[in-house]
Design an enzyme around this catalytic site. Sequence first.
Site, mmCIF file in Angstrom:
data_model
loop_
_atom_site.group_PDB
_atom_site.id
_atom_site.type_symbol
_atom_site.label_atom_id
_atom_site.label_comp_id
_atom_site.label_asym_id
_atom_site.label_seq_id
_atom_site.Cartn_x
_atom_site.Cartn_y
_atom_site.Cartn_z
ATOM 1 N N ARG A 39 -4.809 10.664 4.464
ATOM 2 C CA ARG A 39 -3.668 11.436 4.510
ATOM 3 C C ARG A 39 -2.468 11.602 3.317
ATOM 4 N NH1 ARG A 39 -1.927 13.795 8.769
ATOM 5 N NH2 ARG A 39 -0.074 13.950 7.938
ATOM 6 N N ASP A 73 4.832 0.493 12.343
ATOM 7 C CA ASP A 73 3.507 -0.212 11.835
ATOM 8 C C ASP A 73 3.332 -1.618 12.387
ATOM 9 O OD1 ASP A 73 4.201 1.488 8.975
ATOM 10 O OD2 ASP A 73 2.966 2.297 10.177
ATOM 11 N N ASP A 131 -5.139 12.491 12.975
ATOM 12 C CA ASP A 131 -6.045 11.186 13.111
ATOM 13 C C ASP A 131 -5.549 10.394 13.975
ATOM 14 O OD1 ASP A 131 -3.724 9.616 10.445
ATOM 15 O OD2 ASP A 131 -3.382 9.967 12.600
ATOM 16 N N LYS A 165 0.968 -1.306 -0.202
ATOM 17 C CA LYS A 165 0.125 0.065 -0.046
ATOM 18 C C LYS A 165 0.732 1.440 0.107
ATOM 19 C CE LYS A 165 -1.571 1.555 4.001
ATOM 20 N NZ LYS A 165 -1.143 2.964 4.145
ATOM 21 N N ASN A 166 1.944 1.190 0.936
ATOM 22 C CA ASN A 166 2.718 2.438 1.149
ATOM 23 C C ASN A 166 3.548 2.702 -0.025
ATOM 24 O OD1 ASN A 166 1.324 2.809 3.327
ATOM 25 N ND2 ASN A 166 2.768 2.151 4.548
HETATM 26 C C1 EPZ Z 1 4.348 6.731 6.313
HETATM 27 O O1 EPZ Z 1 3.565 7.783 6.936
HETATM 28 C C2 EPZ Z 1 3.300 5.508 6.119
HETATM 29 N N1 EPZ Z 1 2.023 5.886 5.389
HETATM 30 C C3 EPZ Z 1 2.880 5.139 7.425
HETATM 31 O O2 EPZ Z 1 2.148 4.021 7.399
HETATM 32 C C4 EPZ Z 1 4.026 4.760 8.496
HETATM 33 O O3 EPZ Z 1 3.511 4.655 9.790
HETATM 34 C C5 EPZ Z 1 4.926 6.136 8.506
HETATM 35 O O4 EPZ Z 1 5.348 6.394 6.979
HETATM 36 C C6 EPZ Z 1 6.340 5.847 9.063
HETATM 37 O O5 EPZ Z 1 6.876 4.687 8.544
HETATM 38 C C7 EPZ Z 1 2.299 5.807 4.034
HETATM 39 O O6 EPZ Z 1 3.303 5.619 3.439
HETATM 40 C C8 EPZ Z 1 0.886 6.228 3.319
HETATM 41 P P1 EPZ Z 1 6.438 9.980 8.315
HETATM 42 P P2 EPZ Z 1 3.938 9.473 6.898
HETATM 43 O O7 EPZ Z 1 6.255 11.568 7.641
HETATM 44 O O8 EPZ Z 1 4.754 9.678 5.545
HETATM 45 C C9 EPZ Z 1 6.572 13.501 11.926
HETATM 46 C C10 EPZ Z 1 0.191 2.576 7.664
HETATM 47 O O9 EPZ Z 1 -0.410 2.029 8.592
HETATM 48 N N2 EPZ Z 1 6.468 14.407 10.792
HETATM 49 O O10 EPZ Z 1 7.536 9.353 8.258
HETATM 50 O O11 EPZ Z 1 3.020 10.312 7.279
HETATM 51 C C11 EPZ Z 1 5.193 12.814 11.883
HETATM 52 O O12 EPZ Z 1 4.438 13.371 12.614
HETATM 53 C C12 EPZ Z 1 0.794 4.032 7.894
HETATM 54 O O13 EPZ Z 1 0.315 1.934 6.603
HETATM 55 C C13 EPZ Z 1 6.574 15.949 10.911
HETATM 56 O O14 EPZ Z 1 6.608 16.209 12.111
HETATM 57 O O15 EPZ Z 1 5.330 9.254 8.124
HETATM 58 C C14 EPZ Z 1 5.593 11.315 12.699
HETATM 59 O O16 EPZ Z 1 5.714 11.427 13.977
HETATM 60 C C15 EPZ Z 1 0.491 4.599 9.053
HETATM 61 N N3 EPZ Z 1 6.495 16.852 9.912
HETATM 62 C C16 EPZ Z 1 7.101 11.216 12.132
HETATM 63 O O17 EPZ Z 1 7.659 12.316 11.341
HETATM 64 C C17 EPZ Z 1 6.469 16.263 8.785
HETATM 65 O O18 EPZ Z 1 6.265 17.127 7.649
HETATM 66 C C18 EPZ Z 1 6.982 10.132 10.743
HETATM 67 O O19 EPZ Z 1 6.089 10.543 9.932
HETATM 68 C C19 EPZ Z 1 6.466 14.901 8.219
HETATM 69 C C20 EPZ Z 1 6.395 14.013 9.429
#
Ligand code: EPZ
Length: 408
Positions: free
Chosen positions: A78, A290, A102, A7-8
């Site tokens: 998102r 995850d 969320d 999916k990701n």
């Molecule tokens: C991706 O989310 C995945 N989703 C998530 O999987 C996964 O948990 C996550 O990466 C971490 O591996 C998809 O790919 C669709 P991040 P993403 O940006 O891109 C902070 C699932 O179940 N952050 O790496 O949103 C954020 O709040 C889902 O399949 C900022 O602060 O994750 C978090 O604490 C759930 N500012 C951390 O970084 C930003 O601009 C990691 O987020 C971006 C992120």
Amino acid sequence: MRISGAKNSALKLMAACVLAEGTHVLSNVPDIADVQLMAGVLEALGMTVRRGDGGVTEIVRDVPLQPEAPYELVEQMRASTAVLGPLLAAVGEARVAMPGGDDFGARPIDMHLRGLEALGAAFELDHGVIHGRTDGLRGAEIVLDYPSVGATENLLMAAVLAEGHTVITNAAREPEIADLAAFLNRMGARVVGAGSARIDIDGVAGLRAVSHAVVPDRLEVATFLAALGVAGGELRLTHSRPDHLELLIDRMGAMGIRVSPDGDGLWAMRRARPRPVDVATLPYPGLATDVLPLLVAVLCFADGTSFATENVFAGRFGYVGELARMGAHIKVEDHHLVIDGVEQLSGAPVRAPDIRAGAALVVAALGAEGETVVLNGEHIDRGYESFDRKLRAVGADVERLADDTDGR
Ligand code: EPZ
């Protein structure tokens, strides 16, 4: 049992199709709700998405794009924000609803926006919609505060059409990033270093539509290994990449779940009761956030006390109360869990708060006495293709109940 495409990765590959006119052909695309949502986003932009048999999806960009991703889709998923970079690169404008929080709490996209500003975009927030414009993106040196998956992907997709050279430092290294870069390079981009903490991109004038197969879903593999961890027995998972799960396989080995590569996938076995282990999440190649709910579901049955730490998303323990309803002994201490294993859980009605937590409740139910009913199963359908059918195929007694008034 055949593992589906990730999916990701699929969601980002679909967003990347915005970057080039023509017909893209993606194969191994999972048949899940989030893919349908992303198809809806692309159709709102004016593209055409045709899903064929066996996970083959055609994505056509042949008319001028309407650069707006509507709120009703973004608030459901998102990952819709992944069109921000491609739209700015392809047409110099993007209107994407600001994603809210969320189940995991606040999930800002500040790093996405700061990086795109460094590439020459300007943003304003207009009644809950991020409105970005550029008169042409230009290469830049970008250092991410944190190896964010989403920010790395958005910047990568923007930089491939930016004039000049871009460097993304402290980039996310997840296998889905390397899959996206492979797709972009097949389209004619010049990306080097994806999968490492430094990615170099030389912008090109244009890209072409191509075909690509989505990388296998390492999170689906982790889910079925957790199911084996609870139920015991033996399992073969084909079309999977054990090399994307080294730390998980190491932790599972410590729990007494043997996993080894086998042909185009892996073989796994669990005989004795799981042993307790300590686990902590980190960005890749660390243990994925995850998989933690899935590991916790197994550790609920371990022969002793385990410690689990969530380092990526502050508020990701929504499933703990539901496991406790089934008789699990888990103490929450800030972003740590202390899990005292029990011989058996007992079946109960529980509610899935999100995709992975929902799957973890089903996994825990495989080791519970009596019947468990997991409500809000639509969360699971967002990320898993035919979850119930696949579980039955490996011997689980799982049944999908028709929806009724309380969303069962
Ligand atoms: C991706 O989310 C995945 N989703 C998530 O999987 C996964 O948990 C996550 O990466 C971490 O591996 C998809 O790919 C669709 P991040 P993403 O940006 O891109 C902070 C699932 O179940 N952050 O790496 O949103 C954020 O709040 C889902 O399949 C900022 O602060 O994750 C978090 O604490 C759930 N500012 C951390 O970084 C930003 O601009 C990691 O987020 C971006 C992120």
